[in-house]
Design an enzyme around this catalytic site. Structure first.
Site, PDB file in Angstrom:
ATOM      1  N   GLY A 220       0.843  -1.225   0.032  1.00 21.65           N
ATOM      2  CA  GLY A 220       0.082   0.122   0.025  1.00 21.65           C
ATOM      3  C   GLY A 220       0.928   1.277  -0.103  1.00 21.65           C
ATOM      4  O   GLY A 220       2.281   1.315  -0.391  1.00 21.65           O
ATOM      5  N   SER A 221       0.247   2.252   0.504  1.00 21.58           N
ATOM      6  CA  SER A 221       0.911   3.612   0.572  1.00 21.58           C
ATOM      7  C   SER A 221       2.060   3.548   1.365  1.00 21.58           C
ATOM      8  O   SER A 221       2.186   3.089   2.529  1.00 21.58           O
ATOM      9  CB  SER A 221       0.012   4.638   0.381  1.00 21.58           C
ATOM     10  N   ALA A 222       2.924   4.521   1.209  1.00 21.30           N
ATOM     11  CA  ALA A 222       4.179   4.758   2.168  1.00 21.30           C
ATOM     12  C   ALA A 222       3.550   5.429   3.440  1.00 21.30           C
ATOM     13  O   ALA A 222       3.968   5.141   4.465  1.00 21.30           O
ATOM     14  CB  ALA A 222       5.171   5.883   1.531  1.00 21.30           C
ATOM     15  N   ASN A 223       2.578   6.470   3.557  1.00 20.59           N
ATOM     16  CA  ASN A 223       1.884   6.847   4.821  1.00 20.59           C
ATOM     17  C   ASN A 223       1.570   5.768   5.503  1.00 20.59           C
ATOM     18  O   ASN A 223       1.773   5.640   6.826  1.00 20.59           O
ATOM     19  CB  ASN A 223       0.969   7.993   4.241  1.00 20.59           C
ATOM     20  N   THR A 224       0.804   4.984   5.046  1.00 18.93           N
ATOM     21  CA  THR A 224       0.220   3.792   5.861  1.00 18.93           C
ATOM     22  C   THR A 224       1.403   2.853   6.403  1.00 18.93           C
ATOM     23  O   THR A 224       1.418   2.469   7.454  1.00 18.93           O
ATOM     24  CB  THR A 224      -0.667   3.021   4.973  1.00 18.93           C
ATOM     25  N   GLY A 225       2.246   2.552   5.538  1.00 21.16           N
ATOM     26  CA  GLY A 225       3.378   1.703   5.939  1.00 21.16           C
ATOM     27  C   GLY A 225       4.272   2.468   7.011  1.00 21.16           C
ATOM     28  O   GLY A 225       4.731   1.816   7.839  1.00 21.16           O
ATOM     29  N   GLU A 243       5.664  -3.491   1.350  1.00 23.43           N
ATOM     30  CA  GLU A 243       5.774  -3.082  -0.045  1.00 23.43           C
ATOM     31  C   GLU A 243       5.272  -1.892  -0.476  1.00 23.43           C
ATOM     32  O   GLU A 243       3.652  -1.633  -0.402  1.00 23.43           O
ATOM     33  CB  GLU A 243       5.206  -4.408  -0.988  1.00 23.43           C
ATOM     34  N   CYS A 277       2.390   0.988  -8.424  1.00 21.51           N
ATOM     35  CA  CYS A 277       3.332   1.398  -7.471  1.00 21.51           C
ATOM     36  C   CYS A 277       4.587   1.737  -8.195  1.00 21.51           C
ATOM     37  O   CYS A 277       5.390   2.501  -7.933  1.00 21.51           O
ATOM     38  CB  CYS A 277       3.605   0.682  -6.351  1.00 21.51           C
TER      39      CYS A 277
END
Length: 492
Positions: A220-225, A243, A277
């Site tokens: 998913g997104s970098a922010n959630t990661g 990822e 992505c």
């Protein structure tokens, strides 16, 4: 009933969720989210099922997973339509996603044996063995852009390794998650081995906060990661595979066939409406007349790309984005770049209010400074001009992300230089950034992930290595270490 917990379909106790087609607005799916208590129930079911599932032979687990592959094949048309209608992507592309899901099965089986199978080395007095063991209960968070294929890339190798799973699809693609889970049900997985919890942020937070969780696999997104990484910091006992996205560069050097290079660029930047992505977000183009000709041709071909509905005939190259809100976010990002000094070459346009049909956008940012290093997840390509190849590499590496990078050039020497200097997990030469080989790792560095790439390497994070020194008998060594005395003399 939209949750699958311990072998039963149950009704969620959380908020009502309604999923609509992002283009037509048609209601496709509705149900209630899982609340925190139900997330806990799913975890307990997975924990109870783990010992028996892990003790099955690999062959027994393989039989069930291959049965799932057969069900994907026999239900390919139905699942293709579900994914296409829910995401907005054209039928042709959704069909390739289901095919990738099917192919993932055989690849994951082979990868397990190659990367995490058993090895034995004979020694003079015994043997040294390497085995792999499953972690236990794993949470899998799925994304919306490939709601079948990408979660499948975690779930299949995790099940083969002997783990049990709690799967949370993206809140934007609950129907696809539901449909895939029903095929797993038909495949005959024992109760509790794979559980489905639907929901958004609250469900995800409850899932990632579970104490009795052995790991979390996220796409998913970098922010959630980043949030998940912070939440699980200080817990080295839990495996975390991230990822995430990328602010991916594509460098155009000398070009012999302009149309071939334009085709590669469009495939890199605009396929899946820019919702991959690995999509090219930043285009670095050599200064000069050839670069000018390439850019003019890129704009001319890109402006012919007209998004369409999932079942349009003839099929469009791109469909809608995942939601009207997502499409509007791309338009807003373009407007902000223009306000910062960008020169619009092709303006992105919403074709119709209330839909997610968005045409591609191209904007030149040469000479503009102070730009945010963020991924715009949609069909928006930023362009910079460069004078030297060294300058192009420096500009390409000027990002906190590190997922994919590409070069279009006839010169192998320049690709060799890029291989040495690029900060990316995927570096392609005269191939689209969005292309990937299932027998190669898929993932990035920096803000794009934590060095646990998926695809062929997914087996690595689904099991831990166990080393053993072994002998079928025990005898006293003929030669003892200094200071050891096993004589029959009595010490007085």
């Amino acid at each position: 009933m939209t949750l699958w917990i311990n072998g039963d379909w149950v009704t969620g106790q959380g908020a009502l969720r309604v999923k609509r087609n992002p283009v037509s607005g048609e209601v496709l799916w509705q149900g209630n989210d899982a609340d925190a208590a139900q997330v806990g129930q799913a975890c307990r079911a997975a924990r109870a099922a783990f010992p028996r599932w892990a003790r099955l032979s690999f062959g027994d687990r393989q039989v069930r997973v291959e049965r799932f592959a057969g069900l994907l094949e026999s239900n390919k048309a139905e699942l293709t339509a579900i994914i296409a209608r829910e995401t907005g992507k054209p039928r042709w592309e959704a069909a390739t996603e289901v095919t990738a899901m099917i192919n993932k099965i055989a690849i994951s089986i082979k990868a397990y044996h190659v990367r995490t199978g058993e090895q034995r080395s004979e020694m003079p007095d015994g043997a040294a063995s390497l085995r792999h063991r499953p972690h236990g209960v794993l949470a899998v968070f799925g994304p919306y852009n490939f709601p079948g294929h990408l979660p499948n890339g975690h779930i299949v190798p995790a099940l083969l390794a002997g783990n049990t799973i709690i799967f949370k699809p993206s809140e934007l693609t609950p129907w696809s998650g539901d449909a895939v889970m029903r095929l797993w049900q038909q495949a005959g997985l024992p109760p509790g081995v794979l559980n489905l919890v639907q929901g958004g942020r609250a469900t995800g937070q409850a899932l990632s906060a579970l104490e009795d969780l052995d790991g979390l696999l996220f796409t998913g997104s970098a922010n959630t990661g980043y949030q998940l990484h912070r939440q699980l910091s200080g817990q080295p006992e839990k495996i975390l595979a991230l990822e995430m996205g990328g602010n991916n560069p594509l460098i155009i050097d000398e070009v012999a066939d302009i149309d071939a290079a334009v085709h590669l660029t469009i495939q890199s930047a605009f396929v899946t409406a820019g919702q991959r992505c690995t999509c090219a977000r930043r285009l670095f183009l050599k200064s000069g007349t050839q670069g000018d000709a390439f850019l003019a041709r890129l704009v001319a071909v890109s402006q012919r790309l007209t998004p369409g509905t999932w079942d349009d005939e003839p099929q469009p190259f791109i469909g809608g984005l995942i939601s009207e809100q997502a499409a509007q976010q791309v338009v807003t990002a373009w407007q902000e770049l223009e306000a910062m000094g960008g020169r619009t070459l092709l303006a992105p346009r919403l074709l119709q209010a209330g839909t997610s049909l968005l045409t591609p956008g191209i904007i030149e940012m040469t000479g503009v400074t102070g730009l945010p290093d963020e991924e715009v997840f949609g069909p928006l390509l930023r362009v910079w001009r460069y004078d030297t190849f060294d300058e192009a590499i420096r500009m390409a590496n000027n990002t906190r992300f590190g997922l994919s990078c590409g070069l279009v050039s006839p010169e192998r020497e320049k690709f060799d230089q890029l291989l040495l200097e690029a900060r990316a997990g995927i570096v392609n030469w005269n191939k689209p950034l969005t292309g990937a080989a299932s027998t190669a790792p898929f993932g990035g560095i920096g803000a794009s992930g934590n060095h646990r790439p998926s695809a062929w390497y997914a087996a690595d994070y689904c099991a831990w290595p166990m080393a053993s020194l072994e002998s079928d008998s025990l005898t006293l060594p003929a030669t003892l270490n200094p200071g050891l005395d096993f004589s029959d003399e009595v010490v007085r």
